[in-house]
Motif scaffolding. Structure first.
Motif, PDB file in Angstrom:
ATOM      1  N   GLU A  38      38.373  41.188  47.266  1.00 47.85           N
ATOM      2  CA  GLU A  38      39.389  41.548  46.524  1.00 47.85           C
ATOM      3  C   GLU A  38      39.274  42.833  45.637  1.00 47.85           C
ATOM      4  O   GLU A  38      40.241  43.529  45.279  1.00 47.85           O
ATOM      5  N   LYS A  63      47.669  35.703  48.467  1.00 41.32           N
ATOM      6  CA  LYS A  63      47.171  36.085  46.855  1.00 41.32           C
ATOM      7  C   LYS A  63      48.207  35.953  45.866  1.00 41.32           C
ATOM      8  O   LYS A  63      47.842  36.250  44.680  1.00 41.32           O
ATOM      9  N   PHE A  69      46.335  38.989  40.817  1.00 40.17           N
ATOM     10  CA  PHE A  69      47.015  39.586  41.422  1.00 40.17           C
ATOM     11  C   PHE A  69      48.661  39.692  41.126  1.00 40.17           C
ATOM     12  O   PHE A  69      49.093  40.578  40.992  1.00 40.17           O
TER      13      PHE A  69
END
Length: 96
Positions: A38, A63, A69
């Motif tokens: 990530e 995500k 996110f």
């Protein structure tokens, strides 16, 4: 090459790379393979690929459930737009 052409070319490359990595990571997730960290996805957003990240999130449905996110990608994009506006104003760069 003008400054604005350089900036736009850089942003096109970064956003395409970000979008592509979201697609690759989605494919890896579906096949239970080693994933892209990530931190790498966020780094791409920070260095100019935030639009590509958001398009990758929405286009690949990847995500989208993670709060980090959903919140930070649009925030990074907003900060980049503000920075670009300040840069253009400070250095008197015209988009035309």
């Amino acid at each position: 090459m003008t400054t604005i052409q350089f900036i736009l070319g850089y942003l096109v490359i970064m956003n395409f790379a970000a979008w592509l990595l979201f697609g690759i990571d989605k494919h890896k997730a579906e096949n239970h393979e080693f994933r892209i960290p990530e931190a790498v996805l966020f780094l791409l957003a920070l260095i100019g690929g935030s639009i590509g990240c958001i398009c990758g999130m929405l286009g690949f449905h990847h995500k989208t459930r993670k709060w980090k996110f959903r919140i930070f990608m649009p925030l990074i994009l907003a900060l980049q737009i503000a920075f670009l506006a300040l840069f253009c104003t400070h250095f008197n760069v015209s988009i035309r």
